[in-house]
Design an enzyme around this catalytic site. Structure first.
Site, short mmCIF file in Angstrom:
data_model
loop_
_atom_site.label_atom_id
_atom_site.label_comp_id
_atom_site.label_asym_id
_atom_site.label_seq_id
_atom_site.Cartn_x
_atom_site.Cartn_y
_atom_site.Cartn_z
N HIS A 163 2.13 6.08 -16.47
CA HIS A 163 1.68 6.38 -15.10
C HIS A 163 2.86 6.99 -14.33
O HIS A 163 2.75 8.04 -13.71
CB HIS A 163 1.18 5.11 -14.45
CG HIS A 163 0.76 5.25 -13.02
ND1 HIS A 163 -0.35 5.97 -12.63
CD2 HIS A 163 1.29 4.74 -11.87
CE1 HIS A 163 -0.47 5.92 -11.31
NE2 HIS A 163 0.52 5.18 -10.83
N HIS A 196 -5.24 -2.27 -8.54
CA HIS A 196 -6.34 -1.59 -7.84
C HIS A 196 -7.71 -2.14 -8.24
O HIS A 196 -7.92 -2.49 -9.41
CB HIS A 196 -6.32 -0.08 -8.12
CG HIS A 196 -5.18 0.63 -7.48
ND1 HIS A 196 -5.22 1.10 -6.19
CD2 HIS A 196 -3.94 0.93 -7.94
CE1 HIS A 196 -4.07 1.68 -5.89
NE2 HIS A 196 -3.26 1.58 -6.93
N ASP A 234 2.14 3.21 -2.30
CA ASP A 234 1.14 2.14 -2.10
C ASP A 234 1.57 0.83 -2.77
O ASP A 234 0.89 -0.18 -2.65
CB ASP A 234 -0.26 2.59 -2.55
CG ASP A 234 -0.36 2.87 -4.04
OD1 ASP A 234 0.50 3.62 -4.56
OD2 ASP A 234 -1.29 2.36 -4.70
N HIS A 235 2.73 0.85 -3.46
CA HIS A 235 3.27 -0.37 -4.09
C HIS A 235 4.59 -0.80 -3.46
O HIS A 235 5.07 -1.89 -3.74
CB HIS A 235 3.46 -0.13 -5.59
CG HIS A 235 2.18 0.21 -6.30
ND1 HIS A 235 1.61 -0.60 -7.24
CD2 HIS A 235 1.35 1.27 -6.16
CE1 HIS A 235 0.48 -0.05 -7.66
NE2 HIS A 235 0.29 1.08 -7.02
N HIS A 238 6.49 -0.01 -9.89
CA HIS A 238 6.83 1.42 -9.95
C HIS A 238 6.97 1.97 -8.54
O HIS A 238 6.69 1.28 -7.56
CB HIS A 238 5.82 2.21 -10.79
CG HIS A 238 4.45 2.31 -10.21
ND1 HIS A 238 3.61 1.23 -10.07
CD2 HIS A 238 3.76 3.38 -9.72
CE1 HIS A 238 2.46 1.62 -9.54
NE2 HIS A 238 2.53 2.92 -9.30
N HIS A 297 5.56 4.29 -6.53
CA HIS A 297 4.57 4.86 -5.61
C HIS A 297 4.48 4.07 -4.30
O HIS A 297 4.59 2.85 -4.29
CB HIS A 297 3.19 4.91 -6.28
CG HIS A 297 3.10 5.99 -7.34
ND1 HIS A 297 2.17 5.97 -8.34
CD2 HIS A 297 3.85 7.11 -7.53
CE1 HIS A 297 2.34 7.05 -9.11
NE2 HIS A 297 3.36 7.74 -8.64
N ASP A 345 -0.01 -0.13 -12.15
CA ASP A 345 -1.03 0.92 -12.38
C ASP A 345 -1.05 1.38 -13.83
O ASP A 345 -1.35 2.54 -14.13
CB ASP A 345 -0.76 2.13 -11.47
CG ASP A 345 -1.10 1.85 -10.02
OD1 ASP A 345 -1.62 0.76 -9.71
OD2 ASP A 345 -0.82 2.74 -9.18
FE FE Z 1 -1.22 2.50 -7.08
ZN ZN Z 2 0.81 4.23 -8.84
#
Ligand code: FE
Ligand code: ZN
Length: 256
Positions: free
Chosen positions: A108, A168, A56-57, A52, A54, A130
């Site tokens: 998410h 995570h 942090d990915h 996805h 975001h 996530d």
């Molecule tokens: Fe994340």
């Molecule tokens: Zn995420």
């Protein structure tokens, strides 16, 4: 095949899978840990899978592509670092001689996808981003509770032995909430002790398995009488109006 969770940021894992020569990584929020691991393991990057949009990915995708030339695969309907091969549920990605089935798992984010391989060294493997966490699930940033519940139901229908590779390390805080809901769940109590010990030694709690998650994860258990009763104690009207899953998710958002 070697499966390695590469720690990134505070509590992210970038999953690497390799056969001694070729590797894939999932959700590289940072390129550096991946580049170091490729050198350390002596492997070439064959592909980058993203679940996805975001940061942090995805924040490491451009640099990794630059350094390795590896192709990038990601969700068709999310903003992504270009170029990439856009995927929707039902499609298949072939990497390392394996077939990864793409699953649509909105909730998410609106276009979140997951990757499922039915057999890696005889046990199935799931990269779920996530969506599903050990003992928890992702927050609903772009989707409805109904969408997330349907996505989790789809994941929960995968085989028992499926190794669940979440992005995570949220397990201990998820377990604290899960124990609030089902203090009498013996498997949950035992799993909490196991994970406390792992974290005390600095070890990841992941991957988990689907068999275990079905026994301990309140978000996969929202139809169990014990879980429904707990959700009613938090907000009986919420349970009636929006359902147990939505009420649990709202409770977890507020839980400290
Ligand atoms: Fe994340
Ligand atoms: Zn995420």
């Amino acid at each position: 095949m070697k499966l390695i969770p590469l720690p990134a940021y505070v509590d992210n894992y970038i999953w690497m899978l390799h056969d001694g020569q070729q590797a894939l990584v999932v959700d590289p929020g940072d390129a550096e840990p991946v580049i170091l691991a490729l050198q350390r393991e002596g492997v070439h990057l064959q592909g980058i899978l993203v679940t996805h949009h975001h940061a942090d990915h995805t924040a490491g995708v451009d640099r990794l592509r630059q350094v390795t030339g590896a192709p990038v695969f990601g969700p068709a309907h999310e903003p992504m670092p270009e170029p990439l091969q856009r995927l929707v549920g039902g499609e298949v990605v072939r990497l390392l001689g394996l077939e990864f089935q793409v699953l649509d798992v909105p909730g998410h984010t609106a276009g979140h996808i997951a990757y499922f391989c039915p057999s890696v060294d005889a046990s199935p493997l799931l990269f779920c981003g996530d969506t599903l966490f050990s003992a928890g699930c992702g927050r609903l940033f772009e989707g409805t509770p109904e969408q997330m519940l349907a996505s989790l139901d789809q994941l929960a229908a995968l085989p028992d032995a499926t190794r669940v590779c979440c992005t995570h390390e949220y397990t201990l805080s998820n377990l604290k909430f899960a124990l609030e809901i089902e203090p009498g769940n013996a498997q949950l109590v035992a799993y909490n002790a196991h994970c406390q010990a792992l974290r005390a030694q600095g070890q990841p709690t992941l991957p988990s398995t689907l068999a275990l998650e079905r026994q301990i994860n309140p978000f996969l258990r929202s139809r169990q009488p014990t879980v429904v009763a707990a959700a009613r104690r938090f907000d009986a009207r919420g349970v009636d109006q929006a359902g147990t899953f939505a009420t649990l998710r709202e409770w977890k958002n507020q839980y400290r």
